[in-house]
Design an enzyme around this catalytic site. Structure first.
Site, PDB file in Angstrom:
ATOM      1  N   ASP A   1       0.803  -1.225   0.000  1.00 20.47           N
ATOM      2  CA  ASP A   1       0.000   0.000   0.000  1.00 20.47           C
ATOM      3  C   ASP A   1       0.832   1.268   0.000  1.00 20.47           C
ATOM      4  O   ASP A   1       0.330   2.337  -0.357  1.00 20.47           O
ATOM      5  CB  ASP A   1      -0.948  -0.003   1.202  1.00 20.47           C
TER       6      ASP A   1
ATOM      7  N   TYR B   1     -10.297  -0.632   2.744  1.00 18.81           N
ATOM      8  CA  TYR B   1      -9.714  -0.626   4.083  1.00 18.81           C
ATOM      9  C   TYR B   1      -9.313   0.774   4.513  1.00 18.81           C
ATOM     10  O   TYR B   1      -8.918   1.602   3.687  1.00 18.81           O
ATOM     11  CB  TYR B   1      -8.475  -1.528   4.107  1.00 18.81           C
TER      12      TYR B   1
END
Length: 640
Positions: free
Chosen positions: A302, A386
């Site tokens: 990420d 998320y």
């Protein structure tokens, strides 16, 4: 509750002050004027090119001027080439323009949205959706996962698109309705579907998973809590420099790392003592443990693949942060090189944190008690389904903590009704499930404990052997081992030995003649469960050890290397440490790996309550006694 706002100007003096919007625009303009940037060029990032550590420390010692520079990563979508540039803002000149062969930079924010439109418009995708009873495509929801590197991909700049559908309208929770077994590869340079994989029709779960107040009646017995500081905050802010209690540090923000702490120091009497030069999130990866076709290649980096700082939320007073807040904007570059401002990207405030220290003399019934207060510096990023909250905490007793708060919605899949998934948790009777996975983070901690020359020791607790020196068998003690080279410093947590690591300055001594130091105390740790030959194990080699130590090197910034996107692996920490450089009594960087092992629960659906992982840095022989003795008694008049 109030909030104050940081101000960005182009004339701020400190060399670590982040680039202003004007400086970002100027850097992009100079690259265009030099002929380096064409019509299809996209700016992946434009950030401050931080001066060398020696130059910054010299500046702080004597004010020696330092040239202001910007560093840029540029993707030419016409030919797929990636370039690195350095622009002197002081001299208004491009000083470096270099092609970096064979790499893919981070996914651009615009590619997130382009990917969804490309997938939804593709005739082959639409046919696959019709096979599953989906005939209206407006509600189709596409998450662009990085393609990774497995040796069988199509050529090009790829995203691996996974599909869900909002059945109940635009506000429906689409993650309740996964389109299982449909995987679409998108070439974002050519803006086309490169490949469709359809591994067979699984019924799309129909049961809703909505969570807003219109479908979940709020409880009514919660009384308000008011947090006020009528005399204002105890911190001061000058540009991005913060002073609070005895702490002084700088707040930075980059598109890849998010919040960065610079030059962290603590005032001890007449001395201002250094602890950290630079501390940031180096990398993170989310390996999934489900070998099903849809999920087996879910291994998102990420930071290195998505630039997690660019995904930061604009934080809201009373929702994300409570009390008297100071906000810092995140000033980044969009794909055109224009300033992109994320308002209120970073929140800073004080919190009461219960007891700091207390003792009651039971003979005299006199009590001394102090309450703890901590300073919080945080940001929250949304990465598709998320949310990650990244929180730095500084305490009055010299402690520092880093905590990740994990929440949001799990990435879901589907099995035929009546089937129990082997590698995940069933979430309802309609076939919806969440695969097992991990969230693994790596922090880059450039320690300067009382100066730049530091050493790292591993401290284990050992049980004394039986014998005359241990007559009743109760003896145990700590044992410290110097980690002298990079390979010797590749270590794992050991609960059986209560293991921690101590960073000391061998040239600075405390009151009892021992080196001054800080210890790294593990809190949340994980080990990888993927097989050693798995692609993600090679690409995220930093997962293999909780601790790594390297000598300070300006170019070594990211644990999985500069360009993990579609990279075959082996870069970053495994490559650098192969040289086995000495790391004793020198300028060291500590890399710490920790994370969350997420075997999903029913309680995690439809939105996951926050899970916490992190670590702490505690003074250990750094001070000669409790540094928080001088914290005043609580002001309510009832204590002491």
């Amino acid at each position: 509750m109030t909030a104050t706002q940081s101000r960005f100007t182009t004339a701020l003096a400190h060399p670590l002050e982040p680039l202003s919007g004007d400086e970002i625009g100027a850097a992009a303009g100079l690259l265009r004027d030099a002929g380096h940037v064409g019509e299809r060029s996209r700016f992946v990032s434009i950030v401050l090119r931080e001066p060398s550590k020696d130059a910054v420390l010299a500046f702080e010692a004597d004010g020696a001027p330092i040239a202001r520079e910007a560093a840029a990563v540029v993707l030419d979508k016409a030919d797929g080439r990636t370039y690195e540039a350095v622009v002197s803002l002081t001299d208004r000149a491009v000083t470096r323009w270099e092609h970096v062969p064979g790499v893919q930079p981070q996914v651009l924010l615009e590619e997130f949205f382009e990917c969804e439109e490309i997938v939804k418009a593709d005739a082959g995708v639409q046919e696959a959706l019709r096979l599953r009873g989906i005939t209206e495509f407006d509600g189709v929801m596409v998450d662009p996962w990085s393609a990774g590197h497995y040796g069988d991909e199509e050529e090009g700049r790829l995203l691996r698109a996974l599909v869900w559908v909002k059945i109940g309208g635009p506000d429906d929770n689409g993650y309740a309705h996964p389109v299982e077994n449909l995987v679409v590869y998108v070439d974002t340079n050519e803006k086309r579907v490169a490949k469709i994989e359809d591994h067979g029709v699984v019924p799309v779960p129909q049961e809703p998973g909505n969570y807003t107040p219109d479908v979940v009646a709020p409880r009514t017995d919660l009384k308000p809590v008011s947090i006020t500081q009528p005399e204002g905050t105890s911190f001061t802010v000058d540009g991005h420099e913060v002073r609070w209690q005895k702490w002084r540090f700088r707040v930075g923000f980059t598109p890849r790392e998010g919040v960065v702490l610079h030059t962290v120091r603590y005032a001890d009497g007449e001395r201002e003592r250094s602890v950290l030069y630079r501390a940031s999130l180096s990398e993170m990866v989310v390996p999934y443990g489900d070998p099903a076709p849809t999920h087996r290649r879910k291994n998102a980096f990420d930071a290195g693949e998505y630039n997690i700082g660019t995904l930061a939320n604009p934080l809201e007073l009373g929702c994300d942060c409570l009390g008297e807040i100071h906000y810092f904007d995140g000033v980044l570059a969009d794909g055109d090189g224009n300033p992109l401002v994320i308002p209120n990207a970073v929140c800073m405030h004080e919190e009461d944190f219960g007891l700091l220290w207390k003792h009651t003399d039971f003979r005299t019934e006199k009590t001394e008690v102090r309450r703890s207060r901590r300073l919080v510096v945080s940001f929250v990023a949304t990465v598709g389904n998320y949310e990650y909250g990244f929180f730095w905490y500084l305490y009055q007793d010299g402690n520092i903590e880093f905590e990740v708060k994990l929440t949001g919605i799990m990435s879901t899949g589907a099995v035929p009704p009546g089937t129990t998934p082997t590698h995940g948790q069933l979430l309802n009777t309609d076939g919806l499930y969440a695969p097992i996975h991990q969230h693994v983070f790596n922090m880059r901690l450039d320690f300067d404990v009382d100066g730049v020359a530091n050493s790292v020791y591993e401290v284990d607790t050992e049980t004394d052997p039986a014998g005359p020196d241990n007559p009743i068998g109760n003896g145990f003690r700590t044992h410290a081992t110097l980690l002298g080279t990079e390979l010797a410093a590749q270590r794992r947590v050991s609960l059986d030995r209560a293991r921690y690591w101590k960073v000391v300055n061998p040239n600075a001594r405390n009151a009892v003649g021992e080196p001054t130091g800080y210890v790294l105390k593990p809190h949340g740790t994980v080990v990888p469960f993927v097989r050693p030959e798995a692609s993600v194990a090679t690409r995220a080699g930093f997962m293999n050890h909780h601790l790594w130590v390297t000598p300070h090197e300006e170019r070594e910034m990211h644990a999985a290397g500069d360009y993990p996107n579609q990279h075959q692996g082996g870069d970053g920490l495994p490559a650098w440490t192969a040289a086995d450089r000495p790391v004793a009594d020198t300028d060291v960087v500590v890399w710490y790996t920790f994370g969350s092992h997420h075997a999903a629960r029913l309680e995690d659906w439809p939105v996951m309550p926050v899970q916490y992982v992190g670590f702490s840095l505690q003074p250990n022989g750094f001070f000669d006694r409790n540094p928080a003795l001088d914290v005043p008694r609580p002001s309510n008049g009832h204590c002491g």
